[in-house]
Design an enzyme around this catalytic site. Structure first.
Site, PDB file in Angstrom:
ATOM      1  N   SER A 267      44.258 108.719  16.232  1.00  0.00           N
ATOM      2  CA  SER A 267      44.430 107.404  15.639  1.00  0.00           C
ATOM      3  C   SER A 267      45.886 106.942  15.699  1.00  0.00           C
ATOM      4  O   SER A 267      46.497 107.003  16.756  1.00  0.00           O
ATOM      5  CB  SER A 267      43.883 107.441  14.211  1.00  0.00           C
ATOM      6  OG  SER A 267      43.454 106.180  13.852  1.00  0.00           O
ATOM      7  N   LYS A 271      48.605 107.379  18.855  1.00  0.00           N
ATOM      8  CA  LYS A 271      49.603 106.466  19.445  1.00  0.00           C
ATOM      9  C   LYS A 271      50.933 107.227  19.515  1.00  0.00           C
ATOM     10  O   LYS A 271      51.678 107.166  20.488  1.00  0.00           O
ATOM     11  CB  LYS A 271      49.767 105.199  18.598  1.00  0.00           C
ATOM     12  CG  LYS A 271      48.444 104.475  18.221  1.00  0.00           C
ATOM     13  CD  LYS A 271      48.683 103.241  17.358  1.00  0.00           C
ATOM     14  CE  LYS A 271      47.569 102.862  16.390  1.00  0.00           C
ATOM     15  NZ  LYS A 271      46.269 102.552  16.869  1.00  0.00           N
ATOM     16  N   TRP A 358      36.520  99.650  16.528  1.00  0.00           N
ATOM     17  CA  TRP A 358      37.841  99.105  16.161  1.00  0.00           C
ATOM     18  C   TRP A 358      38.908  99.537  17.192  1.00  0.00           C
ATOM     19  O   TRP A 358      39.837  98.828  17.499  1.00  0.00           O
ATOM     20  CB  TRP A 358      38.201  99.623  14.761  1.00  0.00           C
ATOM     21  CG  TRP A 358      39.469  99.142  14.148  1.00  0.00           C
ATOM     22  CD1 TRP A 358      40.534  99.901  13.766  1.00  0.00           C
ATOM     23  CD2 TRP A 358      39.813  97.804  13.784  1.00  0.00           C
ATOM     24  NE1 TRP A 358      41.510  99.132  13.196  1.00  0.00           N
ATOM     25  CE2 TRP A 358      41.088  97.835  13.190  1.00  0.00           C
ATOM     26  CE3 TRP A 358      39.156  96.570  13.899  1.00  0.00           C
ATOM     27  CZ2 TRP A 358      41.733  96.685  12.721  1.00  0.00           C
ATOM     28  CZ3 TRP A 358      39.796  95.425  13.437  1.00  0.00           C
ATOM     29  CH2 TRP A 358      41.074  95.496  12.863  1.00  0.00           C
ATOM     30  N   HIS A 408      35.093 107.403  14.027  1.00  0.00           N
ATOM     31  CA  HIS A 408      36.539 107.576  14.190  1.00  0.00           C
ATOM     32  C   HIS A 408      36.954 108.879  13.505  1.00  0.00           C
ATOM     33  O   HIS A 408      36.984 108.956  12.272  1.00  0.00           O
ATOM     34  CB  HIS A 408      37.189 106.364  13.511  1.00  0.00           C
ATOM     35  CG  HIS A 408      38.671 106.286  13.643  1.00  0.00           C
ATOM     36  ND1 HIS A 408      39.283 105.970  14.817  1.00  0.00           N
ATOM     37  CD2 HIS A 408      39.654 106.464  12.732  1.00  0.00           C
ATOM     38  CE1 HIS A 408      40.589 105.949  14.634  1.00  0.00           C
ATOM     39  NE2 HIS A 408      40.837 106.251  13.369  1.00  0.00           N
TER      40      HIS A 408
HETATM   41  C1  GCU Z   1      43.948 101.585  11.078  1.00  0.00           C
HETATM   42  C2  GCU Z   1      44.730 100.932  12.183  1.00  0.00           C
HETATM   43  C3  GCU Z   1      44.595 101.687  13.504  1.00  0.00           C
HETATM   44  C4  GCU Z   1      44.904 103.153  13.300  1.00  0.00           C
HETATM   45  C5  GCU Z   1      44.075 103.701  12.174  1.00  0.00           C
HETATM   46  C6  GCU Z   1      44.407 105.136  11.787  1.00  0.00           C
HETATM   47  O1  GCU Z   1      42.584 101.446  11.299  1.00  0.00           O
HETATM   48  O2  GCU Z   1      44.285  99.615  12.308  1.00  0.00           O
HETATM   49  O3  GCU Z   1      45.460 101.155  14.485  1.00  0.00           O
HETATM   50  O4  GCU Z   1      44.712 103.864  14.491  1.00  0.00           O
HETATM   51  O5  GCU Z   1      44.283 102.934  11.004  1.00  0.00           O
HETATM   52  O6  GCU Z   1      45.492 105.609  12.037  1.00  0.00           O
HETATM   53  O7  GCU Z   1      43.551 105.762  11.167  1.00  0.00           O
END
Ligand code: GCU
Length: 429
Positions: A267, A271, A358, A408
């Protein structure tokens, strides 16, 4: 008046990031047929329009692309070095029922009279006869969340509140112990001959918008500085930088083969793992799990989370420059596929989950296809397919991808694939 002042003060002290105004952000699109036509920038074309003609020309093209992505998206990591010292490691040779050697060590990142303590947790297989390859990644809930071991100290740094009240006054509580164990699959990792090193990401930079006064940003900023310059680093770059500093420390660890370190993240931390792998070529392999917008998902698709949404909800994650592309993705001289090419020729694995719309699973796959020509040029290998693979049908070349059923998250199935991919590329050497 007094009441008004109390009200203003409480809004300001709670957490500025909760106060972001999302009302201007259009609702997310999930309909493929509504995606506006787009063209991905060709990573093999120089800024001046020349085409990269051979593998020899790639390093020059990579440098200019890296400069663009640094300036326009993640922000610049400071050039100045920090002093890294470590407390004496606490070693347990029979952790996890004898399966692991466990090391707990607090690193101190020091500069300008400031000291940021970062707790590193390392497991290596107790059966190992030599140095082992390593998975390394940041965790969300503190090192004590990664396994159920009762004697792991609780994370001390600031923590985001969560729904089940396991974070109190922005600090971890016992309830979080083992809460990420299913995400880390430590026994599986160890039984396959790998080690794991992990850090609570909030040790490096607390995940809220405090104006960059806390976390490692503070090592490099004058406390009187307000705001950021347009290309100054955000929190994702800071998390990635923290991983690199821990890798500095691990160079002297006699249990770990630091030429075989796979950086992994889920998530927002996916990144960060992608950016860590780009910024630091010592990471031999990169895994970005459900990394979505700002990670592996093509931004131009504007499906699920968008650049506008992420910059609004998480204003501290990227450089200020990245806001130029809010609802303006077509102007980006790069996209998520470009990020993957910046890791080349090192192997990259992208993982998606079916219900994680998402994060745009299809966009995550398409970035591997977009990066493929660079990998082919450099290694004669890339992503083995052109069409999105079916659920639970991983593909592995120099680039790898899978989509699994479910939400997720990171699950045992994901780790089976990460380990297979690491076996293919790290163990074979
Ligand atoms: C939120 C955010 C995402 C991210 C996620 C996470 O949903 O919008 O960009 O990846 O959190 O880190 O769980």
């Amino acid at each position: 008046m007094k009441l008004l002042r109390i009200l203003i003060a409480s809004v300001l002290t709670v957490s500025p990031c909760w106060a972001q105004d999302l009302s201007k952000v259009p609702p997310a699109n999930y309909d493929e047929s509504k995606i506006k036509p787009y063209t991905l920038p060709d990573p093999l074309v120089f800024n001046d329009g020349r085409k990269v003609g051979s593998a020899k020309e790639w390093p020059a093209r990579r440098s200019e692309l890296l400069e663009t992505v640094t300036r326009e998206m993640f922000g610049r990591i400071p050039n100045e070095s920090v002093e890294i010292s470590a407390d004496t490691p606490q070693i347990k040779t029979d952790a996890l029922g004898g399966l692991a050697k466990r090391k707990l060590v607090t690193l101190h990142l020091k500069r300008n009279g400031k000291d940021i303590p970062v707790d590193l947790l390392i497991y290596t297989p107790s059966q190992a006869t030599g140095k082992v390859p390593l998975f390394m990644g940041l965790n969300f809930n503190g090192n004590q969340a990664v396994t159920n071991e009762p004697d792991l100290p609780l994370a001390k740094s600031w923590m985001r509140p969560n729904k089940n009240n396991s974070v109190i006054n922005n600090r971890a509580t016992e309830t979080l112990r083992g809460s990420e164990a299913s995400r880390w699959q430590v026994e599986k990792i160890l039984k396959n001959g790998y080690g794991l090193a992990t850090i609570y990401y909030g040790d490096i930079d607390p995940d809220f918008d405090d104006g960059f006064h806390n976390g490692v940003h503070s090592l490099f900023r004058d406390p009187s500085q307000q705001g950021r310059t347009a290309d100054e680093w955000g929190s994702i770059a800071a998390w990635a930088w923290g991983l690199s500093r821990s890798l500095d420390y691990l160079q002297n660890d006699t249990d770990i083969d630091t030429s075989k370190v796979a950086v992994i993240g889920h998530s927002r931390l996916g990144k960060a793992s992608l950016w860590a792998g780009i910024a630091d070529p010592r990471f031999a392999l990169v895994i970005a799990n459900n990394s979505g917008c700002g990670g592996a998902a093509i931004e131009r698709r504007e499906i699920g989370e968008t650049v506008f949404r992420i910059n609004t909800a998480f204003p501290h994650w990227f450089s200020l420059n990245f806001r130029k592309y809010n609802q303006n993705e077509a102007k980006m001289a790069f996209d998520a596929h470009s990020l993957i090419t910046l890791v080349a020729p090192r192997p990259v694995y992208i993982a998606s989950a079916e219900k994680d719309t998402w994060a745009d699973p299809k966009g995550e796959f398409l970035s591997t296809v977009g990066a493929d020509p660079v990998y082919r040029l450099l290694t004669n290998d890339g992503i083995p397919v052109k069409e999105m693979p079916a659920i639970s049908s991983p593909v592995m070349g120099r680039l790898g991808y899978h989509i699994r059923p479910g939400e997720h998250d990171v699950v045992a199935y994901d780790w089976d694939q990460f380990i297979a991919f690491a076996d293919k590329h790290l163990k074979a050497k």
